[in-house]
Enzyme design. Structure first.
Site, PDB file in Angstrom:
ATOM      1  N   TYR A  55       0.819  -1.209   0.000  1.00 66.13           N
ATOM      2  CA  TYR A  55       0.000   0.000   0.000  1.00 66.13           C
ATOM      3  C   TYR A  55       0.853   1.260   0.000  1.00 66.13           C
ATOM      4  CZ  TYR A  55      -2.880   3.827   1.686  1.00 66.13           C
ATOM      5  OH  TYR A  55      -3.494   5.041   1.809  1.00 66.13           O
ATOM      6  N   HIS A  85      -3.629  16.583  -1.900  1.00 69.50           N
ATOM      7  CA  HIS A  85      -4.023  16.623  -0.490  1.00 69.50           C
ATOM      8  C   HIS A  85      -3.810  18.001   0.142  1.00 69.50           C
ATOM      9  CE1 HIS A  85      -4.262  12.385  -1.143  1.00 69.50           C
ATOM     10  NE2 HIS A  85      -4.458  12.087   0.125  1.00 69.50           N
ATOM     11  N   ASN A 197       1.468  11.234   6.076  1.00 65.89           N
ATOM     12  CA  ASN A 197       0.851  10.386   7.095  1.00 65.89           C
ATOM     13  C   ASN A 197       1.485  10.707   8.443  1.00 65.89           C
ATOM     14  OD1 ASN A 197      -1.238   8.732   6.216  1.00 65.89           O
ATOM     15  ND2 ASN A 197       0.155   7.234   5.303  1.00 65.89           N
ATOM     16  N   TYR A 281     -15.565  29.123  47.990  1.00 68.66           N
ATOM     17  CA  TYR A 281     -14.846  28.028  47.326  1.00 68.66           C
ATOM     18  C   TYR A 281     -13.711  28.494  46.429  1.00 68.66           C
ATOM     19  CZ  TYR A 281     -18.529  24.670  48.640  1.00 68.66           C
ATOM     20  OH  TYR A 281     -19.397  23.863  49.320  1.00 68.66           O
ATOM     21  N   ARG A 284     -10.977  28.856  49.004  1.00 63.34           N
ATOM     22  CA  ARG A 284     -10.736  27.683  49.841  1.00 63.34           C
ATOM     23  C   ARG A 284     -10.397  26.437  49.020  1.00 63.34           C
ATOM     24  NH1 ARG A 284     -15.587  25.032  52.825  1.00 63.34           N
ATOM     25  NH2 ARG A 284     -16.521  27.018  52.211  1.00 63.34           N
ATOM     26  N   PHE A 329      -1.344   6.186  12.539  1.00 69.32           N
ATOM     27  CA  PHE A 329      -1.565   7.609  12.239  1.00 69.32           C
ATOM     28  C   PHE A 329      -2.842   8.152  12.866  1.00 69.32           C
ATOM     29  CE2 PHE A 329      -2.882   5.153   8.334  1.00 69.32           C
ATOM     30  CZ  PHE A 329      -4.206   5.017   8.720  1.00 69.32           C
ATOM     31  N   GLU A 413     -11.937   5.650   5.672  1.00 67.31           N
ATOM     32  CA  GLU A 413     -11.649   6.271   6.966  1.00 67.31           C
ATOM     33  C   GLU A 413     -12.994   6.550   7.638  1.00 67.31           C
ATOM     34  OE1 GLU A 413      -9.186   9.610   6.002  1.00 67.31           O
ATOM     35  OE2 GLU A 413      -7.678   8.354   5.039  1.00 67.31           O
TER      36      GLU A 413
END
Length: 522
Positions: A55, A85, A197, A281, A284, A329, A413
């Protein structure tokens, strides 16, 4: 810290990554790593020559993983993936974070499981060393195959495309290369995929968040202690015996810090028998609230350090005969702690705003709105509007991005982390928190002035004096935005914390006690 870092050999930490990005530490490749990288590159060449189907080396990407690519097209495939991309949108991320992306990518590739050429690694290091920083859009990653879009933009300059910051100016990569006399890198099989990646976008925002949140945590304790002095609160809730029977280390650290910060205070001694039973609070419970945020920070630093030294590529090349296409990844291991830390940062701002409100109520002998002539003067009424707005904005940013998943890549994905959004949101929240703490510091310094001639502890007096070198006491209205900006700077640039630490050291005080190893920034 050494001024030399050996990529792929030394353990990369948050502090080291930031120092390399700043040019204070130089990252190098040693012979052992060079051999490792060249061996891995050789495995890829063998895979291509033997026509073994792997791949991303001789197949398409994502849903096109079953599409075979011819040997003559394997190089073109790598160029195409960087271009196709590169789809990020929005403003460019800060240069420092882009440089940290380069550094963390080198650390991952130098471990020798990605099959990249030595020349590619050396060119990335050239960009780091010369601070020629690629421009990377902030939006477009879903944190699935890691950070595909931002990493594609990050590495376009390797092939002569995209833009860089060069001598302080946005410059086309081709123009920069002409001026520097360098040529684009020739990518081999697998290299484009190895470059894009990974989780380096998520990770770099985490690195910066770890540094910034640590400073905010330190500042919150110091400013909170100063507010307690202005409100004449008690230090009894910081007694170590109380926290020994509920022994969360973060709580114990904060209690120790607050108690140490308040030791030897004339203001504290002046009201030991005042009859006040207990404080609200926000005073404290500082050990419990600040301490819980410390715990979240510690977890984020721990996981960020793991990721800094991890290999998040795909496929992983163990040898020419042994490759694994897996999911290293995926951004989920970082997305969850980033979202957790976002809530922790927001809560620091939430409790800080409550202390601000208390200081303008006119309680415990303080004048209403922290000014003597209220009416003619609005005094410090309105800065708390800003803290209220920032606190609410932070709450809206606390929805965990990692709770969502939108399938991508035609369903290949089908579960994504959205960790890139988690990392960006956390830094937005910390940015708001720094302003909230600056406003609390403005209030606390004013409140302490109303306790004069009594003095606070030596450390808090140093903090107050440093604050007053930037912002004067207010006896009438003025443009408080200028005061907020001045104090925001000393909170953000860590100088306020540094002044407190130096004052503590000068008085032989250890603010972090036995907990520095556990909660220090490394």
């Amino acid at each position: 810290m050494s001024d030399i870092f050996k990529y792929g050999i030394d353990q990369l930490t948050v502090a080291t990554a930031i120092n390399i990005a700043a040019g204070k530490v130089k990252g190098i490749l040693v012979p052992e790593v060079i051999t490792r990288v060249q061996t891995s590159f050789g495995y890829v060449q063998t895979i291509v020559a033997q026509h073994t189907t792997v791949y991303g080396i001789n197949t398409g990407f994502g849903p096109l993983c079953d599409t075979k690519i011819s040997e003559e097209d394997t190089r073109a495939l790598q160029y195409n993936i960087l271009q196709s991309h590169s789809v990020g949108v929005g403003e460019s991320i800060p240069e420092e974070i882009a440089r940290i992306m380069l550094i963390t990518k080198v650390q991952a590739l130098a471990q020798g499981y990605s099959g990249v050429a030595l020349s590619t690694l050396e060119r990335i290091i050239w960009h780091i060393d010369h601070q020629v920083t690629p421009l990377v859009p902030e939006k477009g990653s879903v944190g699935a195959s890691g950070d595909l879009a931002p990493l594609s933009h990050l590495f376009l300059p390797l092939i002569g495309l995209g833009h860089v910051m060069y001598h302080g100016q946005k410059t086309a990569t081709a123009d920069m290369m002409q001026q520097e006399g360098i040529q684009p890198v020739v990518l081999g099989p697998k290299e484009g995929l190895a470059l894009i990646n990974g989780t380096q976008f998520i990770l770099s925002f985490a690195v910066k968040a770890v540094q910034r949140l640590h400073n905010a945590l330190e500042a919150a304790d110091i400013i909170g202690a100063l507010s307690l002095e202005g409100l004449m609160g008690t230090a009894k809730p910081f007694d170590p015996r109380l926290h020994a029977i509920r022994p969360y280390p973060g709580n114990q650290l904060v209690a120790h810090r607050l108690k140490t910060l308040l030791d030897n205070s004339e203001i504290m001694s002046s009201h030991v028998d005042c009859g006040r039973v207990q404080d609200p609070y926000s005073l404290r419970c500082m050990p419990q609230v600040h301490g819980a945020s410390r715990t979240a920070w510690q977890h984020l630093q721990e996981l960020t350090t793991i990721e800094l030294n991890a290999v998040t590529d795909n496929p992983i090349i163990f040898s020419a005969e042994d490759t694994i296409s897996g999911g290293n990844f995926h951004g989920q291991p970082m997305a969850l702690p980033l979202d957790y830390a976002t809530v922790a940062a927001a809560e620091l701002g939430n409790i800080s705003d409550r202390r601000c409100y208390m200081m303008i109520e006119g309680r415990y002998g303080l004048p209403k709105l922290l000014i003597q002539d209220a009416g003619l003067n609005s005094g410090f009424m309105i800065p708390q509007y800003t803290t209220a707005a920032l606190v609410t904005e932070n709450k809206t940013l606390c929805f965990p991005a990692s709770a969502d998943s939108v399938p991508t890549s035609l369903g290949q994905e089908d579960h994504v982390s959205m960790g890139s959004i988690s990392g960006r949101k956390l830094n937005q929240v910390i940015g708001n928190l720094e302003y909230i703490l600056a406003i609390e510091l403005l209030y606390a310094a004013q409140a302490v002035d109303f306790r004069r001639p009594l003095k606070s502890s030596p450390v808090l007096e140093a903090v107050h004096q440093y604050t007053r070198t930037h912002v004067a006491f207010a006896d009438k209205d003025r443009i408080f935005a200028n005061d907020i900006a001045a104090l925001h700077q000393i909170v953000k640039d860590q100088s306020l914390v540094r002044v407190a630490n130096e004052a503590a050291a000068n008085h032989q005080l250890n603010l972090n006690g036995l907990y520095n190893d556990q909660f220090g920034l490394y």
